[in-house]
Design an enzyme around this catalytic site. Structure first.
Site, PDB file in Angstrom:
ATOM      1  N   ARG A  61       0.888  -1.186   0.010  1.00  6.64           N
ATOM      2  CA  ARG A  61       0.222  -0.031   0.068  1.00  6.64           C
ATOM      3  C   ARG A  61       0.615   1.370  -0.202  1.00  6.64           C
ATOM      4  NH1 ARG A  61      -2.519  -3.462   3.354  1.00  6.64           N
ATOM      5  NH2 ARG A  61      -4.619  -4.034   3.124  1.00  6.64           N
ATOM      6  N   THR A  64       9.092  -2.432   3.449  1.00  3.82           N
ATOM      7  CA  THR A  64       8.728  -3.910   3.569  1.00  3.82           C
ATOM      8  C   THR A  64       8.644  -4.115   5.148  1.00  3.82           C
ATOM      9  OG1 THR A  64      11.022  -4.630   4.164  1.00  3.82           O
ATOM     10  CG2 THR A  64      10.454  -4.488   1.794  1.00  3.82           C
ATOM     11  N   GLY A  94       6.258   8.612  11.203  1.00  2.08           N
ATOM     12  CA  GLY A  94       5.423   8.031   9.984  1.00  2.08           C
ATOM     13  C   GLY A  94       3.976   8.052   9.892  1.00  2.08           C
ATOM     14  N   HIS A 119      10.479   8.465  14.481  1.00  4.26           N
ATOM     15  CA  HIS A 119       9.442   7.739  14.245  1.00  4.26           C
ATOM     16  C   HIS A 119       7.967   8.460  14.089  1.00  4.26           C
ATOM     17  CE1 HIS A 119       8.157   3.151  14.265  1.00  4.26           C
ATOM     18  NE2 HIS A 119       7.487   3.958  13.375  1.00  4.26           N
ATOM     19  N   ALA A 173       9.943   2.806   7.045  1.00  4.83           N
ATOM     20  CA  ALA A 173       9.204   1.379   7.240  1.00  4.83           C
ATOM     21  C   ALA A 173       9.686   0.835   8.765  1.00  4.83           C
ATOM     22  CB  ALA A 173       9.754   0.328   6.085  1.00  4.83           C
ATOM     23  N   ARG A 174      10.889   0.138   8.861  1.00  7.13           N
ATOM     24  CA  ARG A 174      11.168  -0.476  10.135  1.00  7.13           C
ATOM     25  C   ARG A 174      12.666  -0.414  10.221  1.00  7.13           C
ATOM     26  NH1 ARG A 174       6.867   0.231  11.493  1.00  7.13           N
ATOM     27  NH2 ARG A 174       5.102  -1.294  11.885  1.00  7.13           N
ATOM     28  N   GLU A 178      15.340   2.452  19.517  1.00  7.90           N
ATOM     29  CA  GLU A 178      14.395   3.720  19.625  1.00  7.90           C
ATOM     30  C   GLU A 178      14.097   4.182  20.981  1.00  7.90           C
ATOM     31  OE1 GLU A 178      10.987   3.607  16.752  1.00  7.90           O
ATOM     32  OE2 GLU A 178      12.377   3.341  15.095  1.00  7.90           O
ATOM     33  N   ASP A 237       9.465  -6.522  -5.346  1.00 11.06           N
ATOM     34  CA  ASP A 237       8.561  -6.959  -4.395  1.00 11.06           C
ATOM     35  C   ASP A 237       8.320  -8.755  -4.408  1.00 11.06           C
ATOM     36  OD1 ASP A 237       5.857  -5.824  -2.431  1.00 11.06           O
ATOM     37  OD2 ASP A 237       5.862  -7.687  -2.920  1.00 11.06           O
TER      38      ASP A 237
END
Length: 527
Positions: A155, A207, A285, A283, A235-236, A265, A175
């Site tokens: 998405r 991802t 997002g 962070h 993302a991460r 974090e 992907d």
């Protein structure tokens, strides 16, 4: 599916107030206790059926095991890497997230970091605040005509692609799940990572964090990139190897990085944060009013829909349940579980099962093999009335105990039925059942086809014996002596040989000794 009972929910982080309001309006008691320590959460969680978190709460195995009543863990946001999903699954706890709640916010922040990297905006702002006017120092580059590599085309990756295409960027991507023809429809050409790295002027990752994506951008992959490539991670933390990234920005192989996430974090090692070519955020997002409202609303509605039996959305470990929300699925689940319990009771061997084979018959049951097999395993593995397996953890528990579960489907000329076969110690046991006028019934047991379908409810007494005119008188005499009333009786259609019979009785026999002396095999159970 039978509605999951969730009466009390704990919200352990700051979630939009609409979450609490929606849950309370639907009869669920809500307690908000943000910023608890792990020890405080472990002590508190035992009092709740549900837990709602964002990303800060670490729902570890210790927390999950302390939640003796826990049935649902809801993550108000994308991803569940702060939840031990395996531990939750083993406990039969549903884990769900809100996969689309912060999509736009995360995509917009990604685009903002890409633009900031191209024009050194944060650095220029700080220079101005420091009283300087360094026009030459902050020479940037246009995004127009540049190549953006998007790793992860879900998405968020899709939304980033469509936005950056409006700047005239060429978008390529990788992907392993999204089909190339799908991403091509929104302007992203897919290719392997080996092909992607050398072409990119900018790279952004979208991802989940898992073993296959940890350190995806590392020393080796940076070496394959254009010199001066710029990277973004919203993302991460951990998808980009932080030590490798620091080496790349220091050498100039990487021309700059925009980081919203970190392995730790907040990060204690500030080398990346303090580097002049790195733009970092704490962070952010999902940190927009719109995303928080959307995620809070979504997770609350998903819990309510699950509790009321309306639908299951966002579950990451319970896909078998998705097809259990049709009007008649509950009775088929009861059938599968009851057949498993009958086979468990009527199996003479006490050795562990080696295989369970479930076959769904009929076109209407084509999508039901998943929950039918899980239900049958629940029946086979249930030992007592409390804390037994459920549809969420049945198959993982079966695998853990060495049971192979196979599923099949057969159109069977319009007949609707479920066949369960179990193998144990070289022997095979088989049951055939169906749902008739909304009632689960047993049609066949170990080759004996019953004249009358047996409703799978109440107290049932199964026995195997040779066909005899005196048999019924003998066994009913034992029941009468024990004060047990005969409520129903079903015999096999066969007229000779050893056959299975079933009696519906008012209560189970306290002692089966006298009954077993009259027959070859006997078992009783309550369904």
């Amino acid at each position: 599916m039978a509605p999951v009972s969730v009466k009390r929910v704990l919200i352990s982080e700051s979630v939009d107030p609409c979450c609490k309001t929606i849950l309370q309006e639907n009869g669920i008691e809500v307690t908000e206790k943000p910023q608890m320590t792990k020890e405080e959460l472990i002590a508190e969680i035992q009092n709740y059926d549900g837990l709602v978190v964002r990303s800060a709460t670490k729902v570890t195995a210790d927390v999950i095991n302390a939640g003796s009543n826990l049935k649902i863990i809801g993550r108000a946001g994308t991803g569940v890497d702060n939840v031990d999903v395996d531990a939750a699954t083993k406990r039969g706890i549903i884990v769900m997230n809100t996969p689309s709640g912060n999509t736009i916010s995360a995509a917009e922040l990604t685009c903002a970091l890409l633009m900031s990297l191209s024009r050194h905006i944060p650095q220029a702002v700080m220079s101005m605040k420091d009283g300087k006017w360094d026009r030459k120092k902050f020479m940037g580059a246009e995004l127009y005509g540049k190549v953006l590599g998007i790793v992860g085309l879900g998405r968020i990756g899709k939304e980033v692609a469509t936005r950056m295409q409006s700047f005239g960027m060429k978008t390529i991507g990788y992907d392993p799940i999204t089909p190339p023809e799908v991403s091509a429809g929104w302007g992203v050409e897919q290719m392997s990572l080996e092909q992607l790295w050398p072409q990119c002027d900018y790279i952004t990752v979208h991802t989940p964090l898992m073993p296959s994506t940890t350190g995806l951008l590392n020393d080796a992959s940076f070496a394959k990139c254009k010199k001066g490539v710029k990277v973004v991670n919203c993302a991460r933390g951990g998808i980009i190897d932080e030590a490798a990234l620091l080496r790349a920005v220091e050498s100039g192989q990487c021309g700059g990085a925009g980081l919203d996430v970190f392995v730790e974090e907040p990060p204690k090692d500030r080398a990346l944060v303090n580097h002049p070519n790195v733009i970092s955020c704490p962070h952010l997002g999902a940190s927009t009013k719109e995303a928080q409202a959307r995620c809070g609303k979504d997770i609350a509605l998903q819990i309510v829909d699950m509790v009321t039996g309306k639908a299951l959305v966002g579950a990451v470990n319970a896909q078998v349940l998705v097809s259990t929300f049709s009007p008649d699925s509950h009775q088929w689940i009861r059938l599968g579980e009851s057949m498993g319990r009958v086979l468990k009771a009527c199996s003479t061997s006490k050795e562990p099962y080696s295989q369970v084979h479930v076959t769904a018959l009929g076109e209407s049951l084509k999508k039901s093999t998943g929950f039918l097999s899980s239900a049958a395993v629940v029946g086979l593995l249930t030992e007592g009335p409390q804390n037994g397996p459920n549809l969420v953890n049945a198959l993982p528990l079966a695998a853990e105990t060495g049971i192979t579960v196979k599923t099949d489907h057969n159109d069977s000329n319009g007949r609707e039925a479920c066949v369960v076969e179990v193998s144990v110690n070289g022997s095979s046991y088989k049951a055939v059942g169906s749902v008739q006028t909304g009632v689960p019934v047993l049609l066949e047991l170990n080759g004996s086809v019953f004249r009358q379908p047996i409703p799978l409810s109440g107290h049932l007494l199964f026995f195997k014996a040779a066909t005899s005119t005196d048999l019924l008188l003998s066994v009913t005499g034992v029941l009468a002596a024990a004060g047990v009333e005969l409520e129903s009786f079903s015999a096999s259609t066969a007229s000779s040989g050893d056959q299975w019979y079933c009696m519906g009785v008012s209560s189970l026999l306290g002692d089966m000794g006298a009954f077993k002396s009259l027959v070859k095999e006997a078992a009783q159970l309550s369904v």
